[in-house]
Design a protein around this motif. Structure first.
Motif, PDB file in Angstrom:
ATOM      1  N   LYS A 182       0.846  -1.205   0.000  1.00 41.25           N
ATOM      2  CA  LYS A 182       0.000   0.000   0.000  1.00 41.25           C
ATOM      3  C   LYS A 182       0.874   1.245   0.000  1.00 41.25           C
ATOM      4  CE  LYS A 182      -3.476  -2.729   0.139  1.00 41.25           C
ATOM      5  NZ  LYS A 182      -3.766  -3.270  -1.181  1.00 41.25           N
ATOM      6  N   SER A 183       1.886   1.198  -0.827  1.00 43.57           N
ATOM      7  CA  SER A 183       2.809   2.321  -0.990  1.00 43.57           C
ATOM      8  C   SER A 183       2.847   2.683  -2.467  1.00 43.57           C
ATOM      9  CB  SER A 183       4.214   1.905  -0.540  1.00 43.57           C
ATOM     10  OG  SER A 183       5.178   2.816  -1.042  1.00 43.57           O
ATOM     11  N   GLU A 184       3.103   3.933  -2.756  1.00 38.82           N
ATOM     12  CA  GLU A 184       3.232   4.330  -4.159  1.00 38.82           C
ATOM     13  C   GLU A 184       4.671   4.686  -4.511  1.00 38.82           C
ATOM     14  OE1 GLU A 184       0.439   7.397  -5.007  1.00 38.82           O
ATOM     15  OE2 GLU A 184      -1.258   6.109  -4.494  1.00 38.82           O
ATOM     16  N   ALA A 185       5.578   4.435  -3.597  1.00 40.11           N
ATOM     17  CA  ALA A 185       6.985   4.766  -3.866  1.00 40.11           C
ATOM     18  C   ALA A 185       7.495   3.916  -5.029  1.00 40.11           C
ATOM     19  CB  ALA A 185       7.818   4.498  -2.620  1.00 40.11           C
ATOM     20  N   PRO A 186       8.382   4.460  -5.843  1.00 37.73           N
ATOM     21  CA  PRO A 186       8.917   3.673  -6.968  1.00 37.73           C
ATOM     22  C   PRO A 186       9.653   2.423  -6.471  1.00 37.73           C
ATOM     23  CG  PRO A 186       9.551   5.973  -7.160  1.00 37.73           C
ATOM     24  CD  PRO A 186       8.919   5.821  -5.809  1.00 37.73           C
ATOM     25  N   ILE A 187       9.632   1.406  -7.306  1.00 34.00           N
ATOM     26  CA  ILE A 187      10.298   0.157  -6.940  1.00 34.00           C
ATOM     27  C   ILE A 187      11.788   0.396  -6.669  1.00 34.00           C
ATOM     28  CG2 ILE A 187      10.680  -0.513  -9.353  1.00 34.00           C
ATOM     29  CD1 ILE A 187       9.783  -2.969  -6.561  1.00 34.00           C
ATOM     30  N   SER A 188      12.372   1.353  -7.370  1.00 33.90           N
ATOM     31  CA  SER A 188      13.800   1.641  -7.170  1.00 33.90           C
ATOM     32  C   SER A 188      14.058   2.148  -5.745  1.00 33.90           C
ATOM     33  CB  SER A 188      14.281   2.683  -8.178  1.00 33.90           C
ATOM     34  OG  SER A 188      13.463   3.823  -8.113  1.00 33.90           O
ATOM     35  N   VAL A 189      13.037   2.721  -5.135  1.00 32.10           N
ATOM     36  CA  VAL A 189      13.169   3.215  -3.759  1.00 32.10           C
ATOM     37  C   VAL A 189      12.804   2.117  -2.758  1.00 32.10           C
ATOM     38  CG1 VAL A 189      12.202   4.872  -2.097  1.00 32.10           C
ATOM     39  CG2 VAL A 189      12.740   5.614  -4.436  1.00 32.10           C
ATOM     40  N   LEU A 190      11.802   1.317  -3.106  1.00 35.58           N
ATOM     41  CA  LEU A 190      11.325   0.285  -2.173  1.00 35.58           C
ATOM     42  C   LEU A 190      12.288  -0.891  -2.068  1.00 35.58           C
ATOM     43  CD1 LEU A 190       7.553   0.176  -3.218  1.00 35.58           C
ATOM     44  CD2 LEU A 190       8.493   1.133  -1.115  1.00 35.58           C
ATOM     45  N   ARG A 191      12.949  -1.243  -3.166  1.00 31.16           N
ATOM     46  CA  ARG A 191      13.767  -2.455  -3.200  1.00 31.16           C
ATOM     47  C   ARG A 191      15.006  -2.289  -2.302  1.00 31.16           C
ATOM     48  NH1 ARG A 191      18.485  -1.417  -5.058  1.00 31.16           N
ATOM     49  NH2 ARG A 191      19.049  -3.537  -4.435  1.00 31.16           N
ATOM     50  N   GLY A 192      15.640  -3.421  -2.000  1.00 31.69           N
ATOM     51  CA  GLY A 192      16.915  -3.336  -1.297  1.00 31.69           C
ATOM     52  C   GLY A 192      16.790  -3.390   0.213  1.00 31.69           C
TER      53      GLY A 192
END
Ligand code: URA
Length: 236
Positions: A182-192
């Motif tokens: 339930k987040s809209e942050a880009p995958i590049s920010v969420l991953r890792g």
């Protein structure tokens, strides 16, 4: 098919993500660890809402010949998911593509072959994990899933995860990550880094279809799956 490549949004996403973490950490009373990208010692997941709803077979039976959204009338085959019903690790993708629609199995096309290689590089067999998608039916022309389609299908994914109760979930691509977190942050920010889905550690990473177009991102996916393996190696 979603592309996961929206560099314009990256800065906004980073700010949104940090705000989400500040709010989330504040609400939960957890220590604030904005820079932690590594592997925490993760407690085993609690029972999801204390329910199991009768296992995967019951979930499959309840979906039936689904027509809850218009995709039901367009698909060839419903792609429920496959793998070990007691898997420690569940991969959640976006939606079936043409090959999956044809065969009724998740991740069997080119992206699926890459996912299988990733799983094997983790030292696992495909049959040992469970693989499913946010949507059970193919969107025409592999377009992005629509919010109403996700809303109609998501209850069944939730019940699949409740039935399996894995130790770790890997969300493949932004649609899976956004739907589960339930987040809209880009995958590049969420991953890792690990997030939590109903108490279960969840690692978002790039979708294998994105890797086919951007092989340079394989290094980051490899880092993400190594973090998953570290958690799985810990005693349950
Ligand atoms: N992409 C997905 O997200 N899921 C599949 O099953 C196949 C391709």
């Amino acid at each position: 098919m979603n592309v996961d490549a929206e560099p314009r949004e990256e800065l906004h996403g980073l700010v949104r993500s940090l705000l989400e973490r500040v709010r989330g950490d504040g609400e939960s009373g957890r220590p604030r660890s904005y820079l932690s990208g590594g592997v925490e010692r993760l407690a085993p997941p609690p029972a999801l809402n204390g329910r199991n709803e009768g296992g995967l077979e019951t979930v499959r039976a309840d979906i039936g010949d689904c027509r809850r959204c218009p995709l039901g009338g367009l698909r060839r085959r419903l792609v429920f998911g496959e793998g070990n019903a007691r898997a420690d690790l569940v991969f959640v993708g976006e939606a079936p593509g043409a090959d999956e629609d044809e065969q009724g199995r998740p991740f069997v096309g080119r992206a699926g072959q890459l996912l299988t290689k990733i799983i094997e590089a983790m030292g696992l067999k495909r049959e040992e994990v469970y693989i499913c998608n946010i949507l059970k039916c193919r969107p025409p022309g592999n377009r992005n899933p629509l919010p109403d389609e996700i809303a109609a299908c998501e209850p069944f994914l939730i019940r699949q995860l409740e039935a399996i109760r894995p130790r770790v979930i890997c969300a493949l691509g932004s649609f899976a990550a956004h739907a589960l977190l339930k987040s809209e942050a880009p995958i590049s920010v969420l991953r890792g880094r690990f997030h939590r889905y109903q108490g279960i550690p969840l690692m978002p990473t790039y979708h294998p279809a994105y890797l086919l177009r951007n092989p340079g991102a394989k290094k980051q996916v490899w880092e993400d799956v190594q973090s998953i393996m570290k958690v799985l190696r810990q005693a349950p």
